[in-house]
Design a protein around this motif. Structure first.
Motif, short mmCIF file in Angstrom:
data_model
loop_
_atom_site.label_atom_id
_atom_site.label_comp_id
_atom_site.label_asym_id
_atom_site.label_seq_id
_atom_site.Cartn_x
_atom_site.Cartn_y
_atom_site.Cartn_z
N ASN A 63 7.84 -6.86 0.48
CA ASN A 63 6.66 -6.12 0.02
C ASN A 63 7.04 -5.44 -1.29
OD1 ASN A 63 4.90 -6.41 2.50
ND2 ASN A 63 6.73 -5.48 3.38
N HIS A 64 6.50 -5.90 -2.38
CA HIS A 64 6.92 -5.40 -3.69
C HIS A 64 5.97 -4.35 -4.25
CE1 HIS A 64 4.39 -8.89 -3.94
NE2 HIS A 64 4.12 -8.69 -5.21
N VAL A 65 5.00 -3.93 -3.42
CA VAL A 65 4.03 -2.91 -3.85
C VAL A 65 3.83 -1.94 -2.69
CG1 VAL A 65 1.71 -2.52 -4.78
CG2 VAL A 65 2.83 -4.72 -5.18
N GLU A 66 3.70 -0.66 -3.03
CA GLU A 66 3.37 0.36 -2.02
C GLU A 66 1.87 0.65 -2.14
OE1 GLU A 66 6.00 2.10 -0.09
OE2 GLU A 66 4.12 2.39 1.01
N GLY A 67 1.10 0.36 -1.09
CA GLY A 67 -0.34 0.57 -1.15
C GLY A 67 -1.07 -0.71 -1.49
N CYS A 68 -2.42 -0.64 -1.48
CA CYS A 68 -3.22 -1.85 -1.76
C CYS A 68 -4.61 -1.43 -2.21
CB CYS A 68 -3.29 -2.72 -0.52
SG CYS A 68 -4.28 -4.20 -0.76
N SER A 69 -4.99 -1.87 -3.39
CA SER A 69 -6.28 -1.45 -3.96
C SER A 69 -7.48 -2.00 -3.18
CB SER A 69 -6.37 -1.91 -5.42
OG SER A 69 -6.37 -3.32 -5.46
N HIS A 70 -7.27 -3.01 -2.35
CA HIS A 70 -8.41 -3.59 -1.62
C HIS A 70 -9.05 -2.58 -0.67
CE1 HIS A 70 -6.77 -7.94 -2.32
NE2 HIS A 70 -7.31 -7.42 -3.39
N SER A 96 -3.28 9.92 2.11
CA SER A 96 -4.72 9.69 2.25
C SER A 96 -5.07 8.24 1.90
CB SER A 96 -5.46 10.62 1.27
OG SER A 96 -5.07 10.28 -0.05
N TYR A 97 -6.34 7.90 2.19
CA TYR A 97 -6.88 6.58 1.82
C TYR A 97 -6.78 6.39 0.31
CZ TYR A 97 -10.49 2.94 1.20
OH TYR A 97 -11.17 1.79 0.85
N GLN A 98 -7.08 7.48 -0.42
CA GLN A 98 -7.01 7.40 -1.89
C GLN A 98 -5.59 7.03 -2.37
OE1 GLN A 98 -9.35 9.71 -4.20
NE2 GLN A 98 -8.24 9.23 -6.07
N ASP A 99 -4.57 7.69 -1.76
CA ASP A 99 -3.17 7.35 -2.07
C ASP A 99 -2.94 5.85 -1.89
OD1 ASP A 99 -2.18 9.77 -2.64
OD2 ASP A 99 -1.03 10.03 -0.77
N TRP A 100 -3.44 5.36 -0.73
CA TRP A 100 -3.21 3.97 -0.37
C TRP A 100 -3.82 3.01 -1.40
CZ3 TRP A 100 -0.24 0.97 2.32
CH2 TRP A 100 -0.65 -0.33 2.63
N THR A 101 -5.00 3.37 -1.91
CA THR A 101 -5.70 2.44 -2.80
C THR A 101 -5.27 2.56 -4.27
OG1 THR A 101 -7.52 4.00 -2.94
CG2 THR A 101 -7.76 2.23 -1.35
N GLU A 102 -4.21 3.37 -4.51
CA GLU A 102 -3.63 3.43 -5.86
C GLU A 102 -2.23 2.83 -5.77
OE1 GLU A 102 -3.98 7.59 -6.77
OE2 GLU A 102 -6.15 7.42 -7.05
N PRO A 103 -2.14 1.50 -5.82
CA PRO A 103 -0.86 0.84 -5.54
C PRO A 103 0.23 1.15 -6.56
CG PRO A 103 -2.48 -0.73 -6.35
CD PRO A 103 -3.20 0.55 -6.15
N LYS A 104 1.46 1.25 -6.05
CA LYS A 104 2.62 1.49 -6.92
C LYS A 104 3.60 0.34 -6.77
CE LYS A 104 1.56 6.17 -5.91
NZ LYS A 104 0.43 5.75 -5.04
N ILE A 105 3.89 -0.27 -7.91
CA ILE A 105 4.80 -1.41 -7.91
C ILE A 105 6.25 -0.97 -7.71
CG2 ILE A 105 5.87 -2.81 -9.75
CD1 ILE A 105 3.20 -4.00 -10.25
N VAL A 106 7.01 -1.75 -6.98
CA VAL A 106 8.46 -1.49 -6.90
C VAL A 106 9.07 -2.12 -8.17
CG1 VAL A 106 10.57 -1.87 -5.54
CG2 VAL A 106 8.36 -1.61 -4.38
N SER A 107 9.37 -1.25 -9.14
CA SER A 107 9.62 -1.76 -10.49
C SER A 107 10.92 -2.57 -10.60
CB SER A 107 9.63 -0.61 -11.49
OG SER A 107 10.58 0.32 -11.09
N ASN A 108 11.88 -2.33 -9.69
CA ASN A 108 13.14 -3.09 -9.79
C ASN A 108 13.20 -4.26 -8.79
OD1 ASN A 108 13.31 -1.46 -7.57
ND2 ASN A 108 15.47 -0.93 -7.85
N THR A 109 12.03 -4.76 -8.39
CA THR A 109 11.99 -5.87 -7.41
C THR A 109 12.88 -7.05 -7.83
OG1 THR A 109 9.74 -5.32 -6.78
CG2 THR A 109 10.46 -7.54 -6.27
#
Ligand code: SF4
Length: 266
Positions: free
Chosen positions: A15-22, A42-55
């Motif tokens: 999983n290379h992203v934390e959260g999911c904008s869907h 929160s739901y809002q946190d979840w829908t603002e995805p953060k990439i794992v930058s050193n994947t």
């Protein structure tokens, strides 16, 4: 980054992203778990995805040690690898696939986004990767209610068909399939649209009390599973009915479902 998965069709996952904008409102199991363990608030946190930058750096470190043990890598259990209209996620997913395929490691994907044309380039991406989409609604009105930021259904299906026409393996997850008190629809309308795929996985709607409030929900899921299994048998499509989605004791003639692979596919 790479971790062992407990499903039979891909023994590793990432999983290379934390959260999911869907922001699916079935609700999303991954979001519920991240909330429970305090990773998001929160739901809002979840829908603002953060990439794992050193994947990619992590993959470079981990693959030499793990590649002999990996048969396939699943993308993704707790996010969406082709998040709709999130170019940053798409670009990173393509790089991950390229990196895995360079080491001859195949990937199994599931998305509610739109697969890009680039995946048909066999010089870069392994032709044995398996591309899946989720389709549980016949209409975008329902899709907007439960998968608000995901791709419109026709775009998902068209992109999958493009991969199929290019000779790649495709599949559809019909999970979580809704009971009629949640959504009234004809399952055959969905099946007709996805009749080109190599595999269909069917599973019931979970984590929502409305399902069990539907009086005949066990019979309903049995008949939906039967519909999917017969459709697949007629068209020689591989069929998986998820364990727990049907009750064999309630089926008077269950020969077809007995022949169908009952599995914990996802
Ligand atoms: S696409 Fe998947 S990970 Fe994203 S919100 Fe929906 S269910 Fe959760």
């Amino acid at each position: 980054m790479l971790y062992k998965s407990c499903v039979e069709y891909a023994n590793y996952s990432l999983n290379h992203v934390e959260g999911c904008s869907h922001g699916c409102t079935y609700p999303c199991y991954a979001m519920m778990m991240k909330k429970r363990y305090g990773v998001i608030k929160s739901y809002q946190d979840w829908t603002e995805p953060k990439i794992v930058s050193n994947t990619l750096e992590l993959l470079d470190k981990e693959l030499p040690k793990l590649k002999s043990k990996i048969n396939k890598v699943f993308l993704c259990f707790t996010t969406d690898p082709f998040m709709y209209q999130v170019l940053e996620v798409e670009q990173l997913t393509l790089k991950i696939l390229k990196r895995l395929n360079e080491d001859k490691i195949k990937a199994v994907l599931i998305s509610k986004g739109v697969y890009p044309n680039a995946l048909t380039d066999r010089a870069v991406y392994n032709e044995q990767n398996e591309y899946g989409i989720t389709v549980v609604f016949s209409s975008d009105d329902y899709r907007r209610r439960f998968e608000p930021q995901a791709a419109p259904l026709d775009l998902r299906v068209q992109a999958l068909k493009m991969l199929h026409d290019a000779g790649l393996k495709t599949w559809v997850s019909m999970e979580p399939y809704p009971t009629p008190n949640i959504v009234k629809q004809d399952i055959r309308e969905i099946l007709r649209k996805i009749s080109f795929v190599d595999r269909i996985v069917f599973g019931k709607w979970n984590y929502n009390k409305s399902t069990s409030q539907f009086l005949h929900y066990k019979n309903f899921y049995n008949s939906m599973a039967y519909e999917v299994a017969s459709f697949c048998e007629q068209r020689k499509i591989e069929c998986h009915i998820k364990k727990g989605s049907i009750n064999m004791d309630l089926i008077p003639d269950n020969r077809l479902l007995e022949r169908t692979l009952l599995t914990c596919y996802l």
